[in-house]
Design a protein around this motif. Structure first.
Motif, mmCIF file in Angstrom:
data_model
loop_
_atom_site.group_PDB
_atom_site.id
_atom_site.type_symbol
_atom_site.label_atom_id
_atom_site.label_comp_id
_atom_site.label_asym_id
_atom_site.label_seq_id
_atom_site.Cartn_x
_atom_site.Cartn_y
_atom_site.Cartn_z
ATOM 1 N N ALA A 186 0.838 -1.203 0.000
ATOM 2 C CA ALA A 186 0.000 0.000 0.000
ATOM 3 C C ALA A 186 0.873 1.253 0.000
ATOM 4 N N ALA A 187 1.913 1.254 0.830
ATOM 5 C CA ALA A 187 2.818 2.408 0.877
ATOM 6 C C ALA A 187 3.571 2.554 -0.439
ATOM 7 N N ARG A 188 3.991 1.446 -1.045
ATOM 8 C CA ARG A 188 4.691 1.526 -2.330
ATOM 9 C C ARG A 188 3.812 2.128 -3.412
ATOM 10 N N ALA A 189 2.503 1.954 -3.277
ATOM 11 C CA ALA A 189 1.579 2.494 -4.269
ATOM 12 C C ALA A 189 1.282 3.971 -4.046
ATOM 13 N N VAL A 190 1.240 4.396 -2.786
ATOM 14 C CA VAL A 190 0.745 5.735 -2.456
ATOM 15 C C VAL A 190 1.862 6.745 -2.215
ATOM 16 N N VAL A 191 2.904 6.339 -1.481
ATOM 17 C CA VAL A 191 3.921 7.293 -1.042
ATOM 18 C C VAL A 191 4.668 7.938 -2.216
ATOM 19 N N PRO A 192 5.002 7.213 -3.292
ATOM 20 C CA PRO A 192 5.651 7.906 -4.420
ATOM 21 C C PRO A 192 4.809 9.046 -4.990
ATOM 22 N N PHE A 193 3.501 8.872 -5.004
ATOM 23 C CA PHE A 193 2.618 9.947 -5.466
ATOM 24 C C PHE A 193 2.713 11.151 -4.536
ATOM 25 N N TRP A 194 2.722 10.900 -3.215
ATOM 26 C CA TRP A 194 2.845 11.999 -2.252
ATOM 27 C C TRP A 194 4.196 12.698 -2.382
ATOM 28 N N ASN A 195 5.232 11.941 -2.722
ATOM 29 C CA ASN A 195 6.535 12.564 -2.950
ATOM 30 C C ASN A 195 6.507 13.457 -4.192
ATOM 31 N N ARG A 196 5.866 12.990 -5.232
ATOM 32 C CA ARG A 196 5.777 13.807 -6.444
ATOM 33 C C ARG A 196 4.986 15.084 -6.204
ATOM 34 N N ARG A 197 3.979 15.006 -5.353
ATOM 35 C CA ARG A 197 3.167 16.180 -5.035
ATOM 36 C C ARG A 197 3.844 17.102 -4.029
ATOM 37 N N GLY A 198 4.905 16.633 -3.386
ATOM 38 C CA GLY A 198 5.587 17.441 -2.386
ATOM 39 C C GLY A 198 4.987 17.371 -1.005
ATOM 40 N N VAL A 199 3.995 16.499 -0.804
ATOM 41 C CA VAL A 199 3.410 16.317 0.529
ATOM 42 C C VAL A 199 4.412 15.635 1.448
ATOM 43 N N MET A 200 5.155 14.675 0.894
ATOM 44 C CA MET A 200 6.234 14.017 1.615
ATOM 45 C C MET A 200 7.520 14.158 0.804
ATOM 46 N N HIS A 201 8.652 14.039 1.494
ATOM 47 C CA HIS A 201 9.967 14.105 0.848
ATOM 48 C C HIS A 201 10.853 13.017 1.466
ATOM 49 N N ASN A 202 10.467 11.782 1.306
ATOM 50 C CA ASN A 202 11.205 10.718 1.992
ATOM 51 C C ASN A 202 11.709 9.618 1.071
ATOM 52 N N ALA A 203 11.653 9.816 -0.238
ATOM 53 C CA ALA A 203 12.038 8.757 -1.164
ATOM 54 C C ALA A 203 13.470 8.297 -0.950
ATOM 55 N N GLU A 204 14.364 9.218 -0.566
ATOM 56 C CA GLU A 204 15.775 8.896 -0.382
ATOM 57 C C GLU A 204 16.166 8.789 1.095
ATOM 58 N N ASP A 205 15.198 8.878 1.993
ATOM 59 C CA ASP A 205 15.498 8.796 3.431
ATOM 60 C C ASP A 205 15.772 7.348 3.814
ATOM 61 N N SER A 206 16.978 7.073 4.295
ATOM 62 C CA SER A 206 17.347 5.696 4.621
ATOM 63 C C SER A 206 17.584 5.528 6.116
ATOM 64 N N LEU A 207 17.383 4.313 6.576
ATOM 65 C CA LEU A 207 17.623 3.995 7.978
ATOM 66 C C LEU A 207 19.096 4.185 8.328
ATOM 67 N N ASP A 208 19.991 3.785 7.458
ATOM 68 C CA ASP A 208 21.420 3.947 7.735
ATOM 69 C C ASP A 208 21.799 5.412 7.894
ATOM 70 N N ASP A 209 21.250 6.271 7.036
ATOM 71 C CA ASP A 209 21.565 7.701 7.152
ATOM 72 C C ASP A 209 21.012 8.282 8.442
ATOM 73 N N LEU A 210 19.798 7.903 8.805
ATOM 74 C CA LEU A 210 19.220 8.406 10.053
ATOM 75 C C LEU A 210 20.047 7.940 11.245
ATOM 76 N N ARG A 211 20.452 6.674 11.227
ATOM 77 C CA ARG A 211 21.276 6.157 12.312
ATOM 78 C C ARG A 211 22.597 6.921 12.410
ATOM 79 N N ALA A 212 23.211 7.203 11.277
ATOM 80 C CA ALA A 212 24.496 7.914 11.262
ATOM 81 C C ALA A 212 24.351 9.342 11.765
ATOM 82 N N GLU A 213 23.296 10.042 11.360
ATOM 83 C CA GLU A 213 23.116 11.433 11.781
ATOM 84 C C GLU A 213 22.794 11.516 13.270
ATOM 85 N N LEU A 214 22.024 10.570 13.783
ATOM 86 C CA LEU A 214 21.753 10.551 15.223
ATOM 87 C C LEU A 214 23.039 10.270 16.006
#
Length: 221
Positions: A170-198
Motif C-alpha cells: 500500500a505504501a509503495r503504491a501511495v507514497v511515491p505519489f505523495w513525494n511527487r506532489r511534495g506532501v512528503m519528501h522521503n524517497a531517499e530517506d534511509s535507515l542507515d543515514d538516520l542512524r548515522a546522523e543521530l
C-alpha cells in the motif's frame, strides 16, 4: 555536501494542513495511514511521548497536537508549539489549551527564534519526512531543535523512511505519489543515514523500527 531546499518545496510539505483538513487529519493519518501504510502502532508513539515529555516541552512540526493531547502530560506543563503553518499552530493551541501553551511560527530548517538550552524536552514527530532533501540535508533540523534543549534533556520523534525498512504494498503504491506532489519528501530517506546522523550528534540514543517508521529518542549532550 548538503543542499538548501527551494522555499516552494518547504511550503509544499506543510500545505496540507488547512482549516478544512485538520479536523480529518487524525483519522486519516493515525487510524488509517499509520496502521495500514506505515506499520507503526500509534500506542508506541504515544508511549514515546510518555517517556520523554518534560515539564517544559517544545513541539516542532505540531500537526494537530494529537500526541501531546493523548499522552499522560500533566496539565501544569509548559508547552511551546513551533511550526511554519499558522493553521496547525492555532488548531493545536486550541486543543492543548489546558496547558500553559505558547506558539511561534518558525521554519525548522533555520535556527529557531527561541532561547537556547531552555527546554527539558523537544519532539519533532512525523516532521522529517515532510522536509525536503535527504536525511543528511534535513539533519540540520536536529541541530536547530537540540540547540533549544538543555544538556541532559530529551529530543525524540518519528519519521517514515523510504529505504532500509520494510515498505508494504500500500505504501509503495501511495507514497511515491505523495513525494511527487511534495506532501512528503522521503524517497531517499534511509535507515542507515538516520542512524548515522543521530550517532554523530547524540552519544546516547535509541532507534527502533516499526514497519517503515523509525522512532528515535536521544539525550542532548
Amino acid at each position: 555536501m548538503t543542499t538548501s531546499p527551494h522555499p516552494d518545496q518547504v511550503r509544499a510539505g506543510q500545505a496540507i494542513y488547512r482549516p478544512w483538513t485538520l479536523p480529518l487529519y487524525d483519522l486519516v493519518a493515525f487510524k488509517i495511514n499509520c496502521r495500514f501504510l506505515f506499520g507503526v502502532p500509534v500506542p508506541e508513539v504515544v508511549a514515546m511521548f510518555d517517556r520523554n515529555v518534560s515539564d517544559r516541552h517544545l513541539d516542532v512540526g505540531v500537526g494537530t497536537g494529537y500526541f501531546l493531547d493523548t499522552c499522560r502530560a500533566a496539565p501544569d506543563r509548559s508547552i511551546t508549539l513551533a511550526d511554519l503553518n499558522e493553521h496547525s499552530l492555532r488548531h493545536a493551541a486550541r486543543r492543548l489549551a489546558r496547558f500553559d501553551v505558547s506558539t511561534v511560527r518558525a521554519n525548522a530548517l533555520e535556527p529557531l527564534p527561541l532561547p537556547e538550552r531552555s527546554f527539558g524536552s523537544a519532539s519533532l514527530n512525523f516532521l522529517l519526512h515532510c522536509v525536503p532533501g535527504t536525511i543528511r540535508d534535513k539533519a540540520v533540523v536536529l541541530d536547530n531543535v537540540a540547540a533549544c534543549v538543555r544538556p541532559g534533556g530529551r529530543i525524540f520523534g518519528a519519521t517514515v523512511l523510504g529505504k532500509g525498512v520494510p515498505v508494504g504494498p500500500a505504501a509503495r503504491a501511495v507514497v511515491p505519489f505523495w513525494n511527487r506532489r511534495g506532501v512528503m519528501h522521503n524517497a531517499e530517506d534511509s535507515l542507515d543515514d538516520l542512524r548515522a546522523e543521530l550517532a554523530a550528534r547524540f552519544p546516547s540514543h535509541t532507534l527502533t523500527v516499526h514497519g517503515s517508521t523509525a522512532l528515535f529518542e536521544a539525550e542532548v549532550p
